[in-house]
Design an enzyme around this catalytic site. Structure first.
Site, PDB file in Angstrom:
ATOM      1  N   ASN A 211     108.807  19.467 -24.679  1.00  0.00           N
ATOM      2  CA  ASN A 211     109.657  19.904 -23.564  1.00  0.00           C
ATOM      3  C   ASN A 211     110.199  18.689 -22.818  1.00  0.00           C
ATOM      4  O   ASN A 211     109.916  17.556 -23.181  1.00  0.00           O
ATOM      5  CB  ASN A 211     108.868  20.846 -22.643  1.00  0.00           C
ATOM      6  CG  ASN A 211     107.635  20.180 -22.086  1.00  0.00           C
ATOM      7  OD1 ASN A 211     107.722  19.187 -21.379  1.00  0.00           O
ATOM      8  ND2 ASN A 211     106.467  20.716 -22.434  1.00  0.00           N
ATOM      9  N   GLY A 274      96.374  19.051 -12.503  1.00  0.00           N
ATOM     10  CA  GLY A 274      97.103  19.339 -13.744  1.00  0.00           C
ATOM     11  C   GLY A 274      98.604  19.304 -13.502  1.00  0.00           C
ATOM     12  O   GLY A 274      99.183  20.296 -13.084  1.00  0.00           O
ATOM     13  N   PHE A 324     100.092  22.877 -11.002  1.00  0.00           N
ATOM     14  CA  PHE A 324     101.518  22.906 -10.674  1.00  0.00           C
ATOM     15  C   PHE A 324     102.092  24.223 -11.167  1.00  0.00           C
ATOM     16  O   PHE A 324     101.585  24.820 -12.108  1.00  0.00           O
ATOM     17  CB  PHE A 324     102.241  21.724 -11.328  1.00  0.00           C
ATOM     18  CG  PHE A 324     102.275  20.503 -10.453  1.00  0.00           C
ATOM     19  CD1 PHE A 324     101.104  19.847 -10.115  1.00  0.00           C
ATOM     20  CD2 PHE A 324     103.478  20.022  -9.954  1.00  0.00           C
ATOM     21  CE1 PHE A 324     101.119  18.726  -9.291  1.00  0.00           C
ATOM     22  CE2 PHE A 324     103.514  18.907  -9.134  1.00  0.00           C
ATOM     23  CZ  PHE A 324     102.337  18.255  -8.802  1.00  0.00           C
ATOM     24  N   LYS A 338      99.299  32.306  -9.654  1.00  0.00           N
ATOM     25  CA  LYS A 338      98.644  31.260 -10.459  1.00  0.00           C
ATOM     26  C   LYS A 338      97.396  30.732  -9.769  1.00  0.00           C
ATOM     27  O   LYS A 338      96.392  30.432 -10.417  1.00  0.00           O
ATOM     28  CB  LYS A 338      99.621  30.103 -10.719  1.00  0.00           C
ATOM     29  CG  LYS A 338     100.349  30.260 -12.040  1.00  0.00           C
ATOM     30  CD  LYS A 338     101.464  29.295 -12.263  1.00  0.00           C
ATOM     31  CE  LYS A 338     102.502  30.010 -13.128  1.00  0.00           C
ATOM     32  NZ  LYS A 338     103.713  29.261 -13.339  1.00  0.00           N
TER      33      LYS A 338
HETATM   34  N1  CTP Z   1      98.707  24.574 -17.701  1.00  0.00           N
HETATM   35  C1  CTP Z   1      97.520  24.349 -18.373  1.00  0.00           C
HETATM   36  N2  CTP Z   1      97.386  24.785 -19.661  1.00  0.00           N
HETATM   37  C2  CTP Z   1      98.372  25.472 -20.262  1.00  0.00           C
HETATM   38  C3  CTP Z   1      99.585  25.724 -19.579  1.00  0.00           C
HETATM   39  C4  CTP Z   1      99.722  25.251 -18.296  1.00  0.00           C
HETATM   40  O1  CTP Z   1      96.610  23.749 -17.805  1.00  0.00           O
HETATM   41  N3  CTP Z   1      98.200  25.871 -21.501  1.00  0.00           N
HETATM   42  C5  CTP Z   1      98.806  24.092 -16.326  1.00  0.00           C
HETATM   43  C6  CTP Z   1      99.912  23.117 -16.042  1.00  0.00           C
HETATM   44  O2  CTP Z   1      99.461  21.765 -16.164  1.00  0.00           O
HETATM   45  C7  CTP Z   1     100.272  23.449 -14.605  1.00  0.00           C
HETATM   46  C8  CTP Z   1      99.967  24.906 -14.472  1.00  0.00           C
HETATM   47  O3  CTP Z   1      99.096  25.215 -15.547  1.00  0.00           O
HETATM   48  O4  CTP Z   1      99.443  22.756 -13.684  1.00  0.00           O
HETATM   49  C9  CTP Z   1     101.133  25.844 -14.473  1.00  0.00           C
HETATM   50  O5  CTP Z   1     101.822  25.848 -15.656  1.00  0.00           O
HETATM   51  P1  CTP Z   1     103.030  26.910 -15.931  1.00  0.00           P
HETATM   52  O6  CTP Z   1     103.471  26.658 -17.319  1.00  0.00           O
HETATM   53  O7  CTP Z   1     104.008  26.838 -14.827  1.00  0.00           O
HETATM   54  O8  CTP Z   1     102.301  28.270 -15.759  1.00  0.00           O
HETATM   55  P2  CTP Z   1     101.688  29.250 -16.765  1.00  0.00           P
HETATM   56  O9  CTP Z   1     100.302  29.492 -16.312  1.00  0.00           O
HETATM   57  O10 CTP Z   1     101.881  28.761 -18.146  1.00  0.00           O
HETATM   58  O11 CTP Z   1     102.505  30.551 -16.494  1.00  0.00           O
HETATM   59  P3  CTP Z   1     103.991  30.979 -16.927  1.00  0.00           P
HETATM   60  O12 CTP Z   1     104.296  30.271 -18.208  1.00  0.00           O
HETATM   61  O13 CTP Z   1     103.882  32.421 -17.014  1.00  0.00           O
HETATM   62  O14 CTP Z   1     104.886  30.533 -15.790  1.00  0.00           O
END
Ligand code: CTP
Length: 400
Positions: A211, A274, A324, A338
């Protein structure tokens, strides 16, 4: 950060008319009870004599890299370890360029390369030299590495021009250094883990899904944590960024590797932040050989990646955890969801898309915790990181 008693300052003085201001700065630190060791460059000695600083500090001014008498007493590596902080004032354009490039062609630049102590620079130069893209890029590189920039101010210059490039007044430099070292104390002894950057999910030996995350915000958070005295381990996906000064960096690629490393390091930590843009899915199978093109379309099946924050939280219930939330809609509702779902202590939410946050140099955050929140207005990512870490430090101290 625990300063030694009495605190020790290494004052670097480089070539420029503002070198005379360094004498007043040295006097201020001495008066405040600091031990001050001055290191001058050869050009600085054209403006002020080493004897001036020797008289003010009571310590012999150092200058030469290859000086057998001095090396026998306190060699340059020992000298790099000696201070609680290094302040270069004035910092010439040439010195900023040398620091950015990691050169070690005189005593001062060698010391800066051989130290892990907080480093402050107070630039001073002609306004066009300061505005030059080369100087600005060097300064941006230094800021990214966690070096603190003090000034410059603007006004009348020695060359007769008016503009930005004047060294800050000695009181401003003194106050800023003391304030930075004071605030540094509140995360002393705390081990913080930061995840940053994107993850790379392989498809075959040569291809991967990733990404747009640059890692800039996470690296700035790591630097801001070090500035407050924390021991920082940065678990980073692939980025082009230099490791901030004083940070232990561990490079990983996939979400699974980031999770494995996070679980291992979090067991020894008190704070976990994170910031990484972790891929939510990975290819269900990774082709052992390079995929060959065949049909007009291609289907890849993805499997859900483990959630790093949620998994680390389950393993370490006492850890203070910050996540985040990158959102394109319903920011507050999604961020609060979250916070609850991943059992976090704080969520930092930002708007993404339309050129915001990802791979940019500035950011704005809305922070949420159980029963409260605050906002950090748009600013450079380094400044946003300092404010975020200030809130994290405060919430961490207030935890039950
Ligand atoms: N994160 C994580 N592990 C994952 C995905 C995300 O630890 N597999 C952490 C990121 O580092 C960030 C937070 O979760 O601190 C939020 O990530 P985000 O992608 O915005 O949220 P998701 O929980 O994945 O929810 P969605 O995709 O539905 O927005």
């Amino acid at each position: 950060m625990n300063l030694s008693s009495p605190p020790k300052l290494l004052l670097g003085v480089t070539g420029g008319i503002a070198a005379y201001k360094a004498a007043e700065l040295a006097r201020m630190f001495v008066k405040a009870g600091w031990q001050v060791q001055v290191v001058m460059t050869a050009h600085a000695a054209e403006f002020v004599t080493p004897l001036t600083f020797q008289a003010l500090t009571g310590r012999e001014t150092r200058g030469a890299l290859f000086d057998s008498a001095h090396e026998a007493a306190m060699g340059h590596i020992e000298l790099a370890r000696w201070p609680d902080a290094i302040v270069i004032a004035p910092a010439s354009a040439n010195t900023l360029a040398k620091l950015a490039q990691g050169r070690a062609d005189d005593l001062l630049s060698t010391l800066c390369l051989a130290t892990d102590k907080p480093l402050f620079v107070a630039p001073a130069m002609n306004r066009l030299m300061w505005a030059n893209a080369a100087t600005q890029e060097n300064m941006a590189t230094l800021r990214r590495r966690g070096i603190t920039q003090l000034g410059p101010g603007s006004g009348a210059q020695a060359c007769g021009e008016v503009g930005e490039g004047r060294m800050w007044e000695p009181e401003q430099v003194f106050d800023a250094v003391c304030a930075a070292l004071d605030s540094a104390r509140d995360l002393d002894g705390v081990h913080a883990v930061v995840t940053a950057g994107p993850t790379r999910e392989p498809l075959d030996p040569v291809r991967f899904i990733t990404n747009r995350s640059s890692g800039k915000q996470g690296y700035a958070v790591a630097a801001a944590l070090v500035a407050r005295g924390a021991k920082v381990t940065l678990i980073s996906g692939p980025t082009n960024l230099p490791t901030p000064q004083g940070v232990l960096r561990i490079d990983v690629e996939s979400a699974e590797q980031m999770l494995g490393m996070s679980l291992a390091v979090a067991a020894e930590a008190q704070l976990f932040i994170g910031t990484a843009a972790v891929a939510d899915y990975r290819a269900s199978t990774i082709a052992p050989e390079k995929l060959k093109k065949s049909g007009e379309t291609m289907t890849v099946t993805f499997s859900k990646n483990p959630d790093i924050l949620a998994t680390v939280r389950d393993a370490q219930p006492r850890l203070f955890m910050v996540g985040f939330a990158a959102e394109t809609e319903n920011l507050a509702d999604n961020a609060r969801a979250k916070l609850a779902r991943k059992k976090l202590d704080l969520v930092a939410a930002n708007w993404v898309g339309e050129g915001k946050a990802f791979d940019t140099d500035d950011n704005a955050l809305q922070l949420f915790w159980d029963g409260g929140g605050t906002e950090i207005p748009r600013a450079a990512k380094a400044i946003v990181a300092e404010r975020l870490v200030a809130v994290i430090a405060e919430r961490y101290r207030l935890r039950p």
